[in-house]
Scaffold this motif. Sequence first.
Motif, PDB file in Angstrom:
ATOM      1  N   ASN A  28      -7.045  25.146  15.835  1.00  0.00           N
ATOM      2  CA  ASN A  28      -7.686  25.108  14.518  1.00  0.00           C
ATOM      3  C   ASN A  28      -9.098  24.528  14.568  1.00  0.00           C
ATOM      4  N   ILE A  32     -12.178  26.472  12.905  1.00  0.00           N
ATOM      5  CA  ILE A  32     -13.024  25.924  11.835  1.00  0.00           C
ATOM      6  C   ILE A  32     -14.490  26.247  12.101  1.00  0.00           C
ATOM      7  N   THR A  33     -14.944  25.945  13.316  1.00  0.00           N
ATOM      8  CA  THR A  33     -16.339  26.208  13.671  1.00  0.00           C
ATOM      9  C   THR A  33     -16.619  27.707  13.716  1.00  0.00           C
ATOM     10  N   LYS A  36     -16.672  29.077  10.135  1.00  0.00           N
ATOM     11  CA  LYS A  36     -17.834  28.529   9.432  1.00  0.00           C
ATOM     12  C   LYS A  36     -19.070  29.369   9.739  1.00  0.00           C
ATOM     13  N   ASN A  43     -18.938  22.773   4.749  1.00  0.00           N
ATOM     14  CA  ASN A  43     -17.904  21.951   5.396  1.00  0.00           C
ATOM     15  C   ASN A  43     -16.565  22.040   4.675  1.00  0.00           C
ATOM     16  N   SER A  46     -14.823  25.376   5.162  1.00  0.00           N
ATOM     17  CA  SER A  46     -14.355  25.592   6.537  1.00  0.00           C
ATOM     18  C   SER A  46     -13.060  24.829   6.814  1.00  0.00           C
ATOM     19  N   TYR A  47     -12.874  23.665   6.128  1.00  0.00           N
ATOM     20  CA  TYR A  47     -11.662  22.881   6.348  1.00  0.00           C
ATOM     21  C   TYR A  47     -10.466  23.403   5.545  1.00  0.00           C
ATOM     22  N   VAL A  49      -9.138  25.869   6.603  1.00  0.00           N
ATOM     23  CA  VAL A  49      -8.320  26.244   7.766  1.00  0.00           C
ATOM     24  C   VAL A  49      -7.179  25.244   7.937  1.00  0.00           C
ATOM     25  N   THR A  50      -7.505  23.948   7.976  1.00  0.00           N
ATOM     26  CA  THR A  50      -6.462  22.937   8.139  1.00  0.00           C
ATOM     27  C   THR A  50      -5.612  22.814   6.869  1.00  0.00           C
ATOM     28  N   ASP A 248     -10.041  17.930  14.768  1.00  0.00           N
ATOM     29  CA  ASP A 248     -10.542  19.190  14.201  1.00  0.00           C
ATOM     30  C   ASP A 248     -11.926  19.097  13.565  1.00  0.00           C
ATOM     31  N   THR A 249     -12.456  17.885  13.379  1.00  0.00           N
ATOM     32  CA  THR A 249     -13.817  17.775  12.836  1.00  0.00           C
ATOM     33  C   THR A 249     -14.847  17.520  13.930  1.00  0.00           C
ATOM     34  N   ASN A 252     -17.488  20.389  14.778  1.00  0.00           N
ATOM     35  CA  ASN A 252     -18.477  20.489  13.700  1.00  0.00           C
ATOM     36  C   ASN A 252     -19.386  19.271  13.664  1.00  0.00           C
TER      37      ASN A 252
END
Length: 406
Positions: A28, A32-33, A36, A43, A46-47, A49-50, A248-249, A252
């Motif tokens: 994931n 996300i990236t 995005k 931001n 894109s999140y 996704v989670t 997951d961040t 990014n």
Amino acid sequence: MNNKKSYLAPLLIIGVLFFVMGFVTWVNGTLITFFKKAFSLDNTSSYLVTFAFFISYTVMAIPCSMVLKKTGFKNGMSLALMVMAVGTLIFIPAAEMASYPLFLVGLFTIGIGLTVLQTASNPYATILGPRESAAQRISIMGVANKGAGIISQIIIGKLLLAGAAAATPAEELNKVVVPYIILTVVLIALALLIRMSKGLTEVSEEEDDAGAAGTLTTQRTSVFQYPNLVLGVIALFSYVGVEVIAADTIINYGVSLGIAEEEARLFGAYTLGGMMFGYVLGIILIPKYVSQQSYMIFSAILGLVVTFAAINTTGFTSVMCIAVLGFANAVIWPALWPLALSGLGKFTKIASALLVMGISGGAIMPLVYGGIADSIHDTQKAYWVLIPLYAFILYFGLIGHKKKSW
């Protein structure tokens, strides 16, 4: 089931399942990236996704526990893999249609399958052997899970993020087609193998329900009469929040600091590598040298210290602090489960479902992080959101898990 040989084969099978869970979960951060860039998202968007992936745990945990009551652990695991295969297959038309919402539907469907798998496999690993070494067994599962995550981030990251960007968004999205077709085939094959396997046997969730715990269980009529469980659900929500934010961040975050995508794509693997190292230490140290709750207390304190460091340092150093959170997070999950399930007896399956609902922390907290980052235009200061989460985990490790009545 306390004979080591009697649960070695089932644990090996559960280890394979944790590997599969890790592969599809920790990709994931790459997605996300990737999304995005492909869909030009902010931001917060894109999140999603989670959010789509982990919110299924809240929506489906109770229904999944009911499914497990009817199917048992083994058939439930096979069914879970088939549902996950449906989710990975949805990625194919989503790529063809260039539809971000359809990708999110696919992620939600994968999450449904994982909900069944988590609800079955975690208590299975907990009950299979002595409870005092449960964190050790789940740590072994964690090595399989995070090892798969590292592999998925390297392989899928190489396919989706490395090299020059495709000419059009449609061509960019077509990069997911082949890997997700392969993943679908693997999931279906595993589902059939689990279905036919003779290595997995049913275990009773009341096996360790003896003595005082057994007496309490027969007297109580509701799972909510167990403070250690209720507080454990909140602690697990907090834990999955910090775990997913850290893993997951980070890609990014690195890109937002001006680090090239080609280099940043590996940052998630650094976080998962830290988690693997923490799991290995847990396997060595628990329970011979340190108790599972002591290790969890240490982990929460380390998480607080490293978060402060991440917020107050700069550049690559700050990114590496986020990666070190992987080490801090490692043993919280395996230590938390046996503490939260202690003395639940006949309520173990429903209690496990409630704990799995706590995984929604991975859906909500990255969105909170993304919202804060967008509102203050600072991806670094947004990591303050981790502080109260680690603080509650520390409370559960010190006090919360010991509460036997309200």
